[in-house]
Structure formats: C-alpha cells, structure tokens
Design a protein around this motif. Structure first.
Motif, PDB file in Angstrom:
ATOM      1  N   ASN A  50     -18.361 -37.432 -14.796  1.00 32.51           N
ATOM      2  CA  ASN A  50     -17.964 -38.018 -13.284  1.00 32.51           C
ATOM      3  C   ASN A  50     -16.576 -38.526 -13.508  1.00 32.51           C
ATOM      4  OD1 ASN A  50     -19.653 -38.894 -11.626  1.00 32.51           O
ATOM      5  ND2 ASN A  50     -21.056 -40.194 -12.639  1.00 32.51           N
ATOM      6  N   LYS A  51     -16.467 -38.718 -14.909  1.00 30.29           N
ATOM      7  CA  LYS A  51     -15.081 -38.758 -15.002  1.00 30.29           C
ATOM      8  C   LYS A  51     -13.757 -37.482 -14.845  1.00 30.29           C
ATOM      9  CE  LYS A  51     -11.612 -39.477 -18.566  1.00 30.29           C
ATOM     10  NZ  LYS A  51     -11.499 -39.840 -21.210  1.00 30.29           N
ATOM     11  N   VAL A  52     -14.816 -36.769 -15.232  1.00 31.26           N
ATOM     12  CA  VAL A  52     -13.255 -35.005 -14.983  1.00 31.26           C
ATOM     13  C   VAL A  52     -13.293 -34.907 -13.335  1.00 31.26           C
ATOM     14  CG1 VAL A  52     -13.265 -32.677 -15.357  1.00 31.26           C
ATOM     15  CG2 VAL A  52     -14.149 -34.072 -16.877  1.00 31.26           C
ATOM     16  N   ASN A  81     -25.225 -38.623  -4.164  1.00 25.93           N
ATOM     17  CA  ASN A  81     -26.818 -39.282  -3.726  1.00 25.93           C
ATOM     18  C   ASN A  81     -25.338 -40.644  -2.942  1.00 25.93           C
ATOM     19  OD1 ASN A  81     -28.103 -41.438  -3.260  1.00 25.93           O
ATOM     20  ND2 ASN A  81     -29.510 -41.502  -4.278  1.00 25.93           N
ATOM     21  N   ILE A  82     -25.305 -40.785  -1.772  1.00 26.09           N
ATOM     22  CA  ILE A  82     -24.439 -42.087  -1.704  1.00 26.09           C
ATOM     23  C   ILE A  82     -25.283 -43.463  -1.773  1.00 26.09           C
ATOM     24  CG2 ILE A  82     -25.381 -42.037   1.078  1.00 26.09           C
ATOM     25  CD1 ILE A  82     -22.226 -42.432   1.508  1.00 26.09           C
ATOM     26  N   ARG A  83     -26.364 -43.113  -1.681  1.00 22.60           N
ATOM     27  CA  ARG A  83     -26.551 -44.801  -1.949  1.00 22.60           C
ATOM     28  C   ARG A  83     -26.353 -45.446  -3.516  1.00 22.60           C
ATOM     29  NH1 ARG A  83     -32.499 -44.464   0.792  1.00 22.60           N
ATOM     30  NH2 ARG A  83     -31.815 -43.867   3.019  1.00 22.60           N
ATOM     31  N   ASP A  84     -26.979 -44.349  -3.955  1.00 22.12           N
ATOM     32  CA  ASP A  84     -26.721 -44.845  -5.549  1.00 22.12           C
ATOM     33  C   ASP A  84     -25.536 -45.031  -6.058  1.00 22.12           C
ATOM     34  OD1 ASP A  84     -29.074 -45.686  -5.701  1.00 22.12           O
ATOM     35  OD2 ASP A  84     -30.190 -43.720  -6.243  1.00 22.12           O
ATOM     36  N   ASP A  85     -24.838 -44.106  -5.204  1.00 20.04           N
ATOM     37  CA  ASP A  85     -23.431 -43.738  -6.088  1.00 20.04           C
ATOM     38  C   ASP A  85     -23.513 -42.887  -6.990  1.00 20.04           C
ATOM     39  OD1 ASP A  85     -20.437 -43.395  -6.163  1.00 20.04           O
ATOM     40  OD2 ASP A  85     -19.787 -45.429  -7.355  1.00 20.04           O
TER      41      ASP A  85
END
Length: 183
Positions: A50-52, A81-85
């Motif tokens: 996620n950082k990259v 997954n947009i709900r859980d980000d």
C-alpha cells in the motif's frame, strides 16, 4: 524519485481458503507475469504494498524482490475492496529489459499560459498521447509547461520536450491545447 521496492515470497497454495488466510495475516496474494507469459504466484506484505501503490503511476517501474532476487516490474492491476479500503489481489508485469513498451499517457499541463493572463481561454484538445520506450525510460508523468503559450497559439505533440529514448507515436501535428481569444 527513489526506486520503490516491494518484497515478495513465492507461494504454492491457491484458492479462496489460502487467499483468506493470507489476507488475515496481513498479506496480499499476488501474481507476476513476465514478458514470455510465465506466471509466478506471490505473497506480499499488505502495508508495504500500500505504501508503494498509493504513490506511483501506471508507468512507474518498481523493484520487485522475490525470494531475494530483484527484478523490475510494473503494477498492472489490483483488485480493491472499497468497503474495507483494502487491496485484495495484485498483478505485476516484469517486462524484458530490451523490449520497447507502448503506452497511452495522459498529458498534464502546468503553469498559467501567457494568453490566459491576457484574457484568453485555455482549450484542451487531446488528453493523451501514445509513446514507446524501454521500461526504464518511461516517464512517470507527462507534465507540460504551457506558461509561454499566447492567444491564438496551439501547443502540439511536436512541442513536447521528451527524452531522445522516447518516441511519440501520436501524430506530431495533433493539438494538445490552445488559447482562444475572449469573445
């Protein structure tokens, strides 16, 4: 910009159960394809990915360290997954170093055109261009300074200032933006 690195391990387990176990442990199931179409299943750390992922563009080449062996790769696709980000799955592409890649890139304009300061209006025509280059020569963004464009002038593809290793496949006379006079 620094070369971004994602560490990965090869994985053997497949299926929904194995993917759920990886995600529960804070990892993401991923797959890497090379230029020959050979795929390798990977296990990557979610926080590191996620950082990259949140700070790159589709043409940013990253270093993918698989079991201690470094290789350059693009993040081609993600399942999100947009709900859980959360990212659920990632696809990487490892191009051949000597192969030229063709990509469509959006053109972003920077600066206020001189014609706009004199009362004109900026009109954008073509939002993207097609370029071809080696993977390491692809720009992360096509940022164009249009501060010198005056009323009645057109900024075309031929006016782009790119590295000599990058060839533009879009017609040179294609207008990218122009400044129209006030009515």
């Amino acid at each position: 910009m620094d070369q971004m690195v994602i560490n990965a391990k090869t994985r053997k387990e497949t299926g929904k159960k194995a993917a759920k176990q990886l995600r529960a442990a804070g990892h993401i199931p991923a797959i890497m394809y090379n230029a020959k179409g050979v795929s390798t299943m990977l296990d990557i750390d979610e926080a590191e990915f996620n950082k990259v992922w949140r700070s790159i563009t589709p043409t940013t080449l990253i270093t993918l360290n698989v079991d201690g062996k470094n290789g350059d790769a693009f993040i081609k696709d993600t399942e999100y997954n947009i709900r859980d980000d959360r990212v659920l799955h990632a696809d990487f592409f490892e191009p051949a170093a000597d192969e030229l890649i063709t990509v469509k890139m959006k053109v972003r304009f920077s600066g206020t055109p001189a014609g706009v300061l004199k009362g004109g209006f900026m009109v954008t025509h073509t939002p993207e261009v097609v370029i071809k280059a080696a993977p390491k020569k692809l720009p992360a963004r096509l940022l164009v300074d249009v501060s010198k464009v005056n009323i009645g002038e057109v900024f075309c593809v031929k006016d782009l200032e790119l590295d000599k290793a990058i060839s533009v496949l879009t017609s040179a006379d294609t207008p990218l933006m122009s400044i129209s006079p006030a009515r």
